[in-house]
Design a protein around this motif. Structure first.
Motif, PDB file in Angstrom:
ATOM      1  N   ALA A 223      -4.061   9.285 -10.830  1.00 14.24           N
ATOM      2  CA  ALA A 223      -3.587   8.128 -11.581  1.00 14.24           C
ATOM      3  C   ALA A 223      -4.419   6.896 -11.239  1.00 14.24           C
ATOM      4  N   ARG A 224      -4.425   5.933 -12.144  1.00  8.35           N
ATOM      5  CA  ARG A 224      -5.208   4.706 -11.935  1.00  8.35           C
ATOM      6  C   ARG A 224      -4.680   3.892 -10.764  1.00  8.35           C
ATOM      7  N   GLN A 225      -3.411   4.066 -10.416  1.00  4.92           N
ATOM      8  CA  GLN A 225      -2.812   3.280  -9.351  1.00  4.92           C
ATOM      9  C   GLN A 225      -2.868   4.004  -8.003  1.00  4.92           C
ATOM     10  N   GLN A 226      -3.595   5.137  -7.943  1.00  7.64           N
ATOM     11  CA  GLN A 226      -3.696   5.915  -6.711  1.00  7.64           C
ATOM     12  C   GLN A 226      -5.020   5.596  -6.032  1.00  7.64           C
ATOM     13  N   PHE A 227      -4.949   5.074  -4.814  1.00  6.02           N
ATOM     14  CA  PHE A 227      -6.129   4.591  -4.115  1.00  6.02           C
ATOM     15  C   PHE A 227      -6.329   5.357  -2.809  1.00  6.02           C
ATOM     16  N   ARG A 228      -7.454   5.120  -2.175  1.00  7.08           N
ATOM     17  CA  ARG A 228      -7.943   5.670  -0.907  1.00  7.08           C
ATOM     18  C   ARG A 228      -8.744   6.944  -1.136  1.00  7.08           C
ATOM     19  N   ALA A 229      -9.775   7.101  -0.300  1.00  2.09           N
ATOM     20  CA  ALA A 229     -10.682   8.252  -0.357  1.00  2.09           C
ATOM     21  C   ALA A 229     -11.393   8.336  -1.697  1.00  2.09           C
ATOM     22  N   LEU A 230     -11.438   7.225  -2.419  1.00  3.17           N
ATOM     23  CA  LEU A 230     -12.097   7.169  -3.716  1.00  3.17           C
ATOM     24  C   LEU A 230     -13.047   5.969  -3.733  1.00  3.17           C
ATOM     25  N   PRO A 231     -14.194   6.089  -4.407  1.00  2.35           N
ATOM     26  CA  PRO A 231     -15.120   4.954  -4.466  1.00  2.35           C
ATOM     27  C   PRO A 231     -14.524   3.788  -5.248  1.00  2.35           C
ATOM     28  N   LEU A 232     -14.736   2.595  -4.743  1.00  2.00           N
ATOM     29  CA  LEU A 232     -14.307   1.345  -5.392  1.00  2.00           C
ATOM     30  C   LEU A 232     -12.789   1.259  -5.528  1.00  2.00           C
ATOM     31  N   ARG A 233     -12.054   1.937  -4.663  1.00  4.01           N
ATOM     32  CA  ARG A 233     -10.592   1.840  -4.660  1.00  4.01           C
ATOM     33  C   ARG A 233     -10.135   1.664  -3.212  1.00  4.01           C
ATOM     34  N   SER A 234     -10.132   0.426  -2.762  1.00  4.47           N
ATOM     35  CA  SER A 234      -9.765   0.126  -1.377  1.00  4.47           C
ATOM     36  C   SER A 234      -8.351  -0.428  -1.310  1.00  4.47           C
ATOM     37  N   ALA A 235      -7.851  -0.597  -0.084  1.00  2.00           N
ATOM     38  CA  ALA A 235      -6.527  -1.172   0.108  1.00  2.00           C
ATOM     39  C   ALA A 235      -6.479  -2.611  -0.397  1.00  2.00           C
ATOM     40  N   THR A 236      -7.597  -3.327  -0.246  1.00  2.00           N
ATOM     41  CA  THR A 236      -7.657  -4.702  -0.753  1.00  2.00           C
ATOM     42  C   THR A 236      -7.510  -4.731  -2.267  1.00  2.00           C
ATOM     43  N   ASP A 237      -8.172  -3.789  -2.946  1.00  2.00           N
ATOM     44  CA  ASP A 237      -8.063  -3.719  -4.410  1.00  2.00           C
ATOM     45  C   ASP A 237      -6.626  -3.427  -4.831  1.00  2.00           C
ATOM     46  N   LEU A 238      -5.971  -2.524  -4.109  1.00  4.83           N
ATOM     47  CA  LEU A 238      -4.608  -2.131  -4.491  1.00  4.83           C
ATOM     48  C   LEU A 238      -3.627  -3.277  -4.284  1.00  4.83           C
ATOM     49  N   THR A 239      -3.707  -3.953  -3.138  1.00  3.68           N
ATOM     50  CA  THR A 239      -2.807  -5.080  -2.910  1.00  3.68           C
ATOM     51  C   THR A 239      -3.103  -6.227  -3.873  1.00  3.68           C
ATOM     52  N   THR A 240      -4.349  -6.350  -4.309  1.00  3.24           N
ATOM     53  CA  THR A 240      -4.677  -7.368  -5.310  1.00  3.24           C
ATOM     54  C   THR A 240      -4.027  -7.041  -6.651  1.00  3.24           C
ATOM     55  N   CYS A 241      -4.050  -5.764  -7.029  1.00  2.67           N
ATOM     56  CA  CYS A 241      -3.379  -5.343  -8.274  1.00  2.67           C
ATOM     57  C   CYS A 241      -1.882  -5.632  -8.212  1.00  2.67           C
ATOM     58  N   LEU A 242      -1.274  -5.285  -7.082  1.00  2.00           N
ATOM     59  CA  LEU A 242       0.161  -5.524  -6.916  1.00  2.00           C
ATOM     60  C   LEU A 242       0.472  -7.016  -6.967  1.00  2.00           C
ATOM     61  N   THR A 243      -0.333  -7.819  -6.282  1.00  2.00           N
ATOM     62  CA  THR A 243      -0.127  -9.265  -6.280  1.00  2.00           C
ATOM     63  C   THR A 243      -0.251  -9.840  -7.686  1.00  2.00           C
ATOM     64  N   HIS A 244      -1.213  -9.346  -8.440  1.00  2.00           N
ATOM     65  CA  HIS A 244      -1.400  -9.832  -9.814  1.00  2.00           C
ATOM     66  C   HIS A 244      -0.168  -9.571 -10.667  1.00  2.00           C
ATOM     67  N   ASP A 245       0.381  -8.355 -10.589  1.00  2.02           N
ATOM     68  CA  ASP A 245       1.555  -8.015 -11.410  1.00  2.02           C
ATOM     69  C   ASP A 245       2.765  -8.864 -11.029  1.00  2.02           C
ATOM     70  N   VAL A 246       2.973  -9.045  -9.716  1.00  5.79           N
ATOM     71  CA  VAL A 246       4.116  -9.845  -9.268  1.00  5.79           C
ATOM     72  C   VAL A 246       3.934 -11.313  -9.650  1.00  5.79           C
ATOM     73  N   GLU A 247       2.738 -11.824  -9.442  1.00  8.76           N
ATOM     74  CA  GLU A 247       2.462 -13.228  -9.764  1.00  8.76           C
ATOM     75  C   GLU A 247       2.637 -13.495 -11.257  1.00  8.76           C
TER      76      GLU A 247
ATOM     77  N   LEU B   4       5.954 -15.134  -2.774  1.00  8.92           N
ATOM     78  CA  LEU B   4       4.534 -14.797  -2.820  1.00  8.92           C
ATOM     79  C   LEU B   4       3.656 -15.984  -2.395  1.00  8.92           C
ATOM     80  N   THR B   5       4.096 -16.669  -1.337  1.00 13.66           N
ATOM     81  CA  THR B   5       3.309 -17.779  -0.807  1.00 13.66           C
ATOM     82  C   THR B   5       2.333 -17.320   0.274  1.00 13.66           C
ATOM     83  N   PHE B   6       2.586 -16.142   0.853  1.00 14.67           N
ATOM     84  CA  PHE B   6       1.764 -15.551   1.915  1.00 14.67           C
ATOM     85  C   PHE B   6       1.745 -16.416   3.173  1.00 14.67           C
ATOM     86  N   LYS B   7       2.749 -17.259   3.375  1.00  9.63           N
ATOM     87  CA  LYS B   7       2.763 -18.109   4.566  1.00  9.63           C
ATOM     88  C   LYS B   7       2.925 -17.286   5.841  1.00  9.63           C
ATOM     89  N   TRP B   8       3.708 -16.204   5.766  1.00  8.66           N
ATOM     90  CA  TRP B   8       3.874 -15.346   6.946  1.00  8.66           C
ATOM     91  C   TRP B   8       2.570 -14.624   7.272  1.00  8.66           C
TER      92      TRP B   8
END
Length: 475
Positions: free
Chosen positions: A232-256, A448-452
């Protein structure tokens, strides 16, 4: 060439390299853990002090001088920023304490394991055996592939690059490191909670020669999985150009985006219990056949995942060999992509767009105008995942469920009054102690202020700065 011929050839090759290696190099004797600045002058001063040939003040003067000289030389060798951060850990002791007594979750009424062999048994039962009700299935179980996937042929040049570019990786039982393979390769080419066992991760020390082939197979499988949309497009790790940073960015975008539209979002995180260690070989092979992988590759993976045995090294002692019938070796380059393919159907359930996965870390996101509606959607999603896991021999760690509601409404900020997610006997509520949820190293808060997260990162940076300041005071 048969499988037996390949095994015999690999054994002969390994024996030849080991014989040449032992005949030309002296084995390094294991040394105890001590202070890195302790040298021969310190040893001599200690001997003289104990013999009454020098005073305590003279002994301390010599050790302090040795310490200053050591760190001065260390500082003069710093060339990269990484060296500075590595040096900041100088004050942390590696420790020589034995592992603590281990509690066995599978036998809650038994006493904690104290002896080394008892601890090994607890680790084997909890980490290297699958406790799900649904057992494994035969490797030759019939499966109807949904498509036919192409797997590229492997050339000798690719094998050479994958093996020799392994870097400084720990060798396995054959004790052959990458540097020795680089020397021997021309000849090879010419011939063709600490008391809980769950706090431990068994890392397999595998042959560097085998890791090279596994790395190449993993790379090709990752490319094929993306190109043919096996994962699936939302399944990351062990794949090129799919890092944990990319995944958390996708999640942050949807929530924001949801918060900016005046809506609410709810995040439920799960964790596959055991992860690599819980993979059932028969079900893995059936999954690969259903996905359409080539027969020769499936047979190779079947050989890789079966007939395994382990020897647990704990507190400096190596235990007896134990046969294991499930799991993929942690430390193998190919285990990551195989595990992702194993749990791939989980991310096709319900609404795939709202499911995020990074290896065994799973997150479900629900967005609507109210938190109650979000919880209903997450309850259905959780029940669907539990039903699928029960049928496939996959369980989720009950102590890893976490829930966080995102909202800018004042009435939704009190975690004691927000709705919960329920599935059968499972009830998941927001954490009333911490006002954030940690997932993939990021601390998400309700607004979603990321102060913590910023505070945590600043605290770690301050610790490093203080360590460097302390290091500077010693010179």
């Amino acid at each position: 060439m048969t499988e037996e011929d390949l095994d015999a050839l690999a054994e002969k090759l390994t024996s030849a390299i080991q014989g040449a290696y032992r005949g030309s190099a002296k084995r390094t004797l294991t040394q105890g853990i001590g202070q890195p600045w302790w040298n021969e002058d310190c040893k001599k001063a200690l001997h003289n002090y104990r013999s009454g040939l020098c005073s305590k003040a003279d002994f301390r003067r010599i050790t302090r001088w040795s310490q200053r000289q050591f760190w001065r030389e260390k500082l003069s060798t710093v060339t990269q920023m990484k060296d500075v951060f590595d040096m900041s850990k100088w004050h942390k002791s590696t420790g020589t304490l034995r592992s603590p007594p281990l509690k066995d979750p599978l036998r809650p009424n038994s006493f904690p394991a104290v002896a080394t062999h008892e601890k090994r048994d607890v680790l084997v039962r909890n980490l290297l055996q699958n406790s799900a009700e649904a057992g494994d299935i035969p490797l030759d179980s019939p499966a109807v592939p949904t498509t036919s996937l192409y797997f590229p042929d492997i050339s000798m040049i690719q094998v050479e690059e994958s093996v020799l570019q392994a870097g400084n990786t720990a060798p396995g039982a054959d004790e052959i490191p990458t540097c020795i393979l680089k020397v021997a390769w021309p000849l090879i080419k010419d011939k063709t909670d600490w008391s809980s066992p769950r706090s431990y991760r068994p890392i397999a020390l595998l042959s560097v020669l085998g890791k090279g082939l596994e790395r190449l197979v993993a790379r090709n499988m990752a490319w094929t999985s993306i190109h043919h949309k096996v994962l699936a497009r939302q399944q990351f790790r062990a794949l090129p150009l799919r890092s944990a940073t990319d995944l958390t960015t996708c999640l942050t975008h949807d929530v924001e985006q949801a918060l900016n539209q005046g809506m609410t979002a709810s995040l439920l995180t799960l964790d596959v219990k055991g992860a690599f260690d819980a993979v059932l070989p028969g079900r893995l092979i059936r999954r690969l056949r259903e996905q359409g992988w080539p027969t020769n590759l499936v047979l190779w993976i079947a050989s890789f995942a079966t007939g395994r045995s382990v020897q647990i090294r704990l507190d400096g002692e190596i235990g007896p060999s134990t046969d294991i019938a499930c799991g993929l070796p942690q430390g193998s380059p190919v285990s990551g992509i195989l595990f992702m393919l194993y749990i791939a159907p989980l991310f096709r359930l319900g609404n795939p767009r709202n499911r995020f996965g990074y290896a065994d870390d799973v997150a479900n996101l629900a967005i609507s105008t109210s938190l109650a509606t979000n919880c209903v959607a997450l309850s259905d999603s959780l029940q669907e995942a539990l039903n699928w896991g029960a049928a496939e021999g996959i369980t989720f760690a009950p102590d890893k469920y976490e829930l966080l509601h995102f909202s800018r409404h004042k009435a939704d900020q009190d975690p004691t009054r927000t709705p919960s997610v329920k599935a059968g006997s499972i009830t998941i509520s927001e954490n009333t102690k911490w006002l954030y949820l940690q997932w993939l190293g990021i601390l998400f808060d309700k607004k979603l202020t990321f102060k913590w997260h910023i505070g945590e990162a600043a605290s770690k940076a301050l610790t490093i700065a203080n360590a460097l300041r302390s290091l500077g005071n010693t010179v």
